[in-house]
Write a protein that holds these residues in place. Structure first.
Motif, PDB file in Angstrom:
ATOM      1  N   HIS A  73       0.824  -1.207   0.000  1.00  0.00           N
ATOM      2  CA  HIS A  73       0.000   0.000   0.000  1.00  0.00           C
ATOM      3  C   HIS A  73       0.863   1.264   0.000  1.00  0.00           C
ATOM      4  O   HIS A  73       0.570   2.227  -0.712  1.00  0.00           O
ATOM      5  N   ALA A  74       1.936   1.285   0.782  1.00  0.00           N
ATOM      6  CA  ALA A  74       2.786   2.483   0.877  1.00  0.00           C
ATOM      7  C   ALA A  74       3.397   2.821  -0.484  1.00  0.00           C
ATOM      8  O   ALA A  74       3.436   3.990  -0.884  1.00  0.00           O
ATOM      9  N   ASP A  75       3.866   1.782  -1.191  1.00  0.00           N
ATOM     10  CA  ASP A  75       4.471   2.023  -2.507  1.00  0.00           C
ATOM     11  C   ASP A  75       3.423   2.490  -3.514  1.00  0.00           C
ATOM     12  O   ASP A  75       3.678   3.395  -4.317  1.00  0.00           O
ATOM     13  N   LEU A  76       2.237   1.877  -3.470  1.00  0.00           N
ATOM     14  CA  LEU A  76       1.171   2.292  -4.386  1.00  0.00           C
ATOM     15  C   LEU A  76       0.749   3.735  -4.118  1.00  0.00           C
ATOM     16  O   LEU A  76       0.541   4.522  -5.051  1.00  0.00           O
ATOM     17  N   LEU A  77       0.638   4.087  -2.853  1.00  0.00           N
ATOM     18  CA  LEU A  77       0.244   5.444  -2.503  1.00  0.00           C
ATOM     19  C   LEU A  77       1.297   6.446  -2.975  1.00  0.00           C
ATOM     20  O   LEU A  77       0.956   7.476  -3.576  1.00  0.00           O
ATOM     21  N   SER A  78       2.561   6.140  -2.751  1.00  0.00           N
ATOM     22  CA  SER A  78       3.636   7.041  -3.200  1.00  0.00           C
ATOM     23  C   SER A  78       3.611   7.207  -4.712  1.00  0.00           C
ATOM     24  O   SER A  78       3.749   8.317  -5.229  1.00  0.00           O
ATOM     25  N   HIS A  79       3.426   6.101  -5.421  1.00  0.00           N
ATOM     26  CA  HIS A  79       3.401   6.144  -6.887  1.00  0.00           C
ATOM     27  C   HIS A  79       2.274   7.054  -7.387  1.00  0.00           C
ATOM     28  O   HIS A  79       2.473   7.912  -8.241  1.00  0.00           O
ATOM     29  N   HIS A  80       1.075   6.858  -6.843  1.00  0.00           N
ATOM     30  CA  HIS A  80      -0.068   7.644  -7.309  1.00  0.00           C
ATOM     31  C   HIS A  80       0.047   9.110  -6.897  1.00  0.00           C
ATOM     32  O   HIS A  80      -0.344   9.998  -7.665  1.00  0.00           O
ATOM     33  N   LEU A  81       0.580   9.378  -5.716  1.00  0.00           N
ATOM     34  CA  LEU A  81       0.774  10.777  -5.309  1.00  0.00           C
ATOM     35  C   LEU A  81       1.765  11.471  -6.238  1.00  0.00           C
ATOM     36  O   LEU A  81       1.540  12.607  -6.663  1.00  0.00           O
ATOM     37  N   ASN A  82       2.859  10.785  -6.567  1.00  0.00           N
ATOM     38  CA  ASN A  82       3.851  11.383  -7.476  1.00  0.00           C
ATOM     39  C   ASN A  82       3.255  11.602  -8.861  1.00  0.00           C
ATOM     40  O   ASN A  82       3.505  12.626  -9.495  1.00  0.00           O
ATOM     41  N   ARG A  83       2.487  10.642  -9.345  1.00  0.00           N
ATOM     42  CA  ARG A  83       1.894  10.771 -10.675  1.00  0.00           C
ATOM     43  C   ARG A  83       0.886  11.926 -10.710  1.00  0.00           C
ATOM     44  O   ARG A  83       0.850  12.708 -11.663  1.00  0.00           O
ATOM     45  N   MET A  84       0.085  12.043  -9.660  1.00  0.00           N
ATOM     46  CA  MET A  84      -0.891  13.137  -9.607  1.00  0.00           C
ATOM     47  C   MET A  84      -0.199  14.488  -9.448  1.00  0.00           C
ATOM     48  O   MET A  84      -0.659  15.502  -9.978  1.00  0.00           O
ATOM     49  N   LYS A  85       0.930  14.507  -8.743  1.00  0.00           N
ATOM     50  CA  LYS A  85       1.686  15.746  -8.591  1.00  0.00           C
ATOM     51  C   LYS A  85       2.283  16.160  -9.937  1.00  0.00           C
ATOM     52  O   LYS A  85       2.214  17.331 -10.327  1.00  0.00           O
ATOM     53  N   ASP A  86       2.838  15.200 -10.679  1.00  0.00           N
ATOM     54  CA  ASP A  86       3.453  15.499 -11.974  1.00  0.00           C
ATOM     55  C   ASP A  86       2.426  15.932 -13.015  1.00  0.00           C
ATOM     56  O   ASP A  86       2.722  16.754 -13.877  1.00  0.00           O
ATOM     57  N   SER A  87       1.222  15.375 -12.944  1.00  0.00           N
ATOM     58  CA  SER A  87       0.203  15.726 -13.929  1.00  0.00           C
ATOM     59  C   SER A  87      -0.511  17.027 -13.583  1.00  0.00           C
ATOM     60  O   SER A  87      -1.281  17.533 -14.395  1.00  0.00           O
ATOM     61  N   GLY A  88      -0.289  17.584 -12.391  1.00  0.00           N
ATOM     62  CA  GLY A  88      -0.902  18.843 -12.014  1.00  0.00           C
ATOM     63  C   GLY A  88      -2.208  18.692 -11.254  1.00  0.00           C
ATOM     64  O   GLY A  88      -2.854  19.692 -10.943  1.00  0.00           O
ATOM     65  N   GLU A  89      -2.628  17.468 -10.950  1.00  0.00           N
ATOM     66  CA  GLU A  89      -3.865  17.267 -10.193  1.00  0.00           C
ATOM     67  C   GLU A  89      -3.687  17.663  -8.730  1.00  0.00           C
ATOM     68  O   GLU A  89      -4.652  18.029  -8.067  1.00  0.00           O
ATOM     69  N   LEU A  90      -2.447  17.563  -8.208  1.00  0.00           N
ATOM     70  CA  LEU A  90      -2.150  17.930  -6.828  1.00  0.00           C
ATOM     71  C   LEU A  90      -0.958  18.877  -6.804  1.00  0.00           C
ATOM     72  O   LEU A  90      -0.089  18.826  -7.693  1.00  0.00           O
ATOM     73  N   LEU A  91      -0.911  19.704  -5.765  1.00  0.00           N
ATOM     74  CA  LEU A  91       0.260  20.547  -5.522  1.00  0.00           C
ATOM     75  C   LEU A  91       1.013  19.973  -4.333  1.00  0.00           C
ATOM     76  O   LEU A  91       0.404  19.422  -3.408  1.00  0.00           O
ATOM     77  N   PHE A  92       2.332  20.099  -4.347  1.00  0.00           N
ATOM     78  CA  PHE A  92       3.165  19.583  -3.265  1.00  0.00           C
ATOM     79  C   PHE A  92       3.915  20.762  -2.679  1.00  0.00           C
ATOM     80  O   PHE A  92       4.848  21.288  -3.289  1.00  0.00           O
ATOM     81  N   ILE A  93       3.478  21.220  -1.493  1.00  0.00           N
ATOM     82  CA  ILE A  93       4.082  22.381  -0.863  1.00  0.00           C
ATOM     83  C   ILE A  93       4.424  22.032   0.578  1.00  0.00           C
ATOM     84  O   ILE A  93       3.555  21.587   1.338  1.00  0.00           O
ATOM     85  N   LYS A  94       5.679  22.221   0.942  1.00  0.00           N
ATOM     86  CA  LYS A  94       6.171  21.957   2.307  1.00  0.00           C
ATOM     87  C   LYS A  94       5.782  20.572   2.804  1.00  0.00           C
ATOM     88  O   LYS A  94       5.210  20.401   3.879  1.00  0.00           O
ATOM     89  N   ASN A  95       6.034  19.561   1.990  1.00  0.00           N
ATOM     90  CA  ASN A  95       5.803  18.155   2.322  1.00  0.00           C
ATOM     91  C   ASN A  95       4.322  17.830   2.499  1.00  0.00           C
ATOM     92  O   ASN A  95       3.976  16.839   3.134  1.00  0.00           O
ATOM     93  N   ASN A  96       3.427  18.674   1.983  1.00  0.00           N
ATOM     94  CA  ASN A  96       1.991  18.435   2.059  1.00  0.00           C
ATOM     95  C   ASN A  96       1.393  18.458   0.661  1.00  0.00           C
ATOM     96  O   ASN A  96       1.844  19.220  -0.205  1.00  0.00           O
ATOM     97  N   TYR A  97       0.384  17.631   0.465  1.00  0.00           N
ATOM     98  CA  TYR A  97      -0.331  17.586  -0.811  1.00  0.00           C
ATOM     99  C   TYR A  97      -1.646  18.344  -0.655  1.00  0.00           C
ATOM    100  O   TYR A  97      -2.320  18.214   0.361  1.00  0.00           O
ATOM    101  N   LEU A  98      -1.993  19.160  -1.664  1.00  0.00           N
ATOM    102  CA  LEU A  98      -3.263  19.847  -1.636  1.00  0.00           C
ATOM    103  C   LEU A  98      -3.780  20.016  -3.051  1.00  0.00           C
ATOM    104  O   LEU A  98      -3.016  19.964  -4.020  1.00  0.00           O
ATOM    105  N   LYS A  99      -5.089  20.217  -3.151  1.00  0.00           N
ATOM    106  CA  LYS A  99      -5.707  20.405  -4.460  1.00  0.00           C
ATOM    107  C   LYS A  99      -5.410  21.815  -4.948  1.00  0.00           C
ATOM    108  O   LYS A  99      -5.433  22.761  -4.159  1.00  0.00           O
ATOM    109  N   PRO A 100      -5.150  21.984  -6.249  1.00  0.00           N
ATOM    110  CA  PRO A 100      -4.950  23.342  -6.743  1.00  0.00           C
ATOM    111  C   PRO A 100      -6.266  24.106  -6.719  1.00  0.00           C
ATOM    112  O   PRO A 100      -7.343  23.534  -6.888  1.00  0.00           O
ATOM    113  N   GLY A 101      -6.181  25.412  -6.498  1.00  0.00           N
ATOM    114  CA  GLY A 101      -7.389  26.237  -6.458  1.00  0.00           C
ATOM    115  C   GLY A 101      -7.985  26.401  -7.852  1.00  0.00           C
ATOM    116  O   GLY A 101      -7.333  26.124  -8.864  1.00  0.00           O
TER     117      GLY A 101
END
Length: 159
Positions: free
Chosen positions: A51-79
């Protein structure tokens, strides 16, 4: 244990679970990976192995595609007013608009143009004047000059 896995209801896709976790946590500065994982485990129960590896993979993919922002070690939705994420590489040049009623010019083909098969053959070059084949117009033969053998002198030394 194998029968327990088959009886468990299937999980929704990871991106959907991640977005649900971010909506439910409602933190202004976003949520980190461990809080997302804890929410998923509390809502869906036991997670699959890896689960940890799958979660990391999907978080990175969503961050790279612009679906999520990664600021100060936190993930958030873009406005909603956030600029769209640019892709890699140089952006294309803006196209010039044509006046109304104008027909666009055909695109130029790339590379060297092909020979016309119906064109007459090119005239052959005239042959140089007759003479030794290795001597050109300058009177010297082509290529590197031959080595000259040193001539021995009378007193026994060479030049």
């Amino acid at each position: 244990m194998a029968t327990e896995e088959f009886n468990r209801p299937s999980l929704p896709p990871y991106p959907q679970m991640i977005m649900e976790a971010l909506d439910a946590l409602k933190q202004a500065d976003g949520a980190n990976k461990s809080s997302i994982s804890k929410y998923m485990e509390s809502k869906y129960g036991e997670m699959p192995p890896g689960h940890a590896d799958l979660l990391s993979h999907h978080l990175n993919r969503m961050k790279d595609s612009g679906e999520l922002l990664f600021i100060k070690n936190n993930y958030l939705k873009p406005g909603p007013d956030a600029p769209p994420k640019r892709g890699r590489g140089r952006p294309p040049k803006p196209k010039e608009s044509l006046p109304p009623g104008a027909i666009p010019a055909p695109a130029k083909p790339r590379g060297r143009p092909r020979k016309d098969p119906n064109a007459p053959p090119a005239p052959k070059k005239p042959k140089p004047p007759s003479g030794p084949p290795s001597i050109s117009k300058t009177g010297r033969p082509r290529g590197r000059p031959r080595k000259v053998n040193p001539q021995p002198l009378m007193n026994g030394t060479e030049v």
